[in-house]
Design a protein around this motif. Structure first.
Motif, PDB file in Angstrom:
ATOM      1  N   PHE A 185       0.817  -1.215   0.000  1.00 35.63           N
ATOM      2  CA  PHE A 185       0.000   0.000   0.000  1.00 35.63           C
ATOM      3  C   PHE A 185       0.857   1.273   0.000  1.00 35.63           C
ATOM      4  O   PHE A 185       0.601   2.218   0.738  1.00 35.63           O
ATOM      5  CB  PHE A 185      -0.986  -0.005   1.184  1.00 35.63           C
ATOM      6  N   LYS A 190       2.391   4.789  -1.379  1.00 36.69           N
ATOM      7  CA  LYS A 190       1.808   5.955  -2.040  1.00 36.69           C
ATOM      8  C   LYS A 190       2.076   5.886  -3.539  1.00 36.69           C
ATOM      9  O   LYS A 190       3.178   5.574  -3.973  1.00 36.69           O
ATOM     10  CB  LYS A 190       2.412   7.236  -1.466  1.00 36.69           C
ATOM     11  N   GLU A 244       0.680   3.777  -5.582  1.00 33.40           N
ATOM     12  CA  GLU A 244       0.309   2.481  -6.149  1.00 33.40           C
ATOM     13  C   GLU A 244      -1.154   2.502  -6.590  1.00 33.40           C
ATOM     14  O   GLU A 244      -1.987   3.185  -5.990  1.00 33.40           O
ATOM     15  CB  GLU A 244       0.488   1.367  -5.109  1.00 33.40           C
ATOM     16  N   TYR A 291      -5.004   1.348  -6.812  1.00 31.12           N
ATOM     17  CA  TYR A 291      -5.876   0.820  -5.760  1.00 31.12           C
ATOM     18  C   TYR A 291      -6.307  -0.637  -5.961  1.00 31.12           C
ATOM     19  O   TYR A 291      -6.396  -1.388  -4.983  1.00 31.12           O
ATOM     20  CB  TYR A 291      -7.124   1.698  -5.629  1.00 31.12           C
TER      21      TYR A 291
END
Length: 252
Positions: A68, A70, A72, A74
């Motif tokens: 997770f 920043k 990447e 969703y």
């Protein structure tokens, strides 16, 4: 056996994770069994590390590089989807600590590097940081740049890349594990003779020469394999847990 959330609370408090602005969430990233008997630690939550956790019947996979990040996407699909599905199917919690595990003065990656290399009189690489991510230390005796490269390669188990600069002796050393090659500017501002990190960029060759700081790239993985081990060992002592470290020697 300990409750998962008690384990996470201890880690969060010990590492002061809430006080860091990081690139990914620190702490519990995927929730598995409510109670923990066994922890498997690895540098990165790769599929190999997950398979090792499954084989060891671990309840928690504890890593430095989790998920997770920043920027990447969703959707939980593809490679990341397979990893997360494997963890959920086997009820294994994923716990990750990034910058807090670099910074911790006893359990952290940088603290471990200082111990391994015998660096003394530690101070912050950037004095403005509340919890320094990088550090400065001093060798007991000055070394030639070539001898220092040999020491790094031996102690860290990595074929160190040396980008040379002007100083003929090295005693004051800046260091920050992982992908912190651009912190060489901070090392230069603190008049370091040399700077150590994990990775190297094309621009770093020129920066080392023009800033007058020897640069040593010692491997992202090789410089960050120690923090998770120290944290895992601390948890094993604190909560009387089983602890296993999984090593997949990444040459980068």
């Amino acid at each position: 056996m300990v409750k998962l959330h008690d384990l996470i609370r201890w880690c969060d408090q010990t590492l002061k994770s809430a006080e860091f602005k990081d690139y990914a969430p620190n702490g519990l990233q995927i929730e598995g069994k409510p109670e923990v008997k066994k922890i498997l630690c690895a540098v990165t939550a790769s599929q190999d590390a997950i398979e090792a956790a499954i084989a060891e019947q671990a309840d928690v996979l504890l890593v430095h590089h989790g998920y997770f990040w920043k920027g990447e996407p969703y959707p939980i699909t593809g490679m990341r989807g397979k990893r997360i599905k494997s963890l959920i199917q086997h009820d294994i919690s994923l716990v990750g600590y990034h910058l807090p595990l670099d910074s911790h003065p006893e359990l952290g990656n940088n603290a471990a590097i200082a111990d391994i290399l015998g660096l003394e009189q530690l101070e912050a690489l950037d004095p403005s940081e509340r919890h320094p991510i990088g550090n400065i230390g001093y060798l007991k005796q000055a070394m030639s740049p070539e001898a220092f490269k040999a020491l790094l390669s031996e102690k860290l188990g990595f074929d160190t890349i040396h980008l040379p600069a002007n100083p003929t002796e090295i005693r004051k050393v800046g260091f920050c594990t992982g992908g912190a090659q651009d912190y060489i500017h901070k090392a230069a501002a603190q008049d370091c003779d040399a700077y150590i990190s994990g990775e190297v960029s094309e621009r770093t060759f020129y920066e080392a020469k023009e800033l007058g700081v020897h640069y040593y790239a010692c491997g992202h993985h090789a410089t960050e394999r120690y923090g998770v081990q120290r944290l895992g060992q601390a948890l094993a002592r604190e909560f009387n847990l089983e602890y296993v470290y999984f090593e997949l020697n990444n040459p980068i």
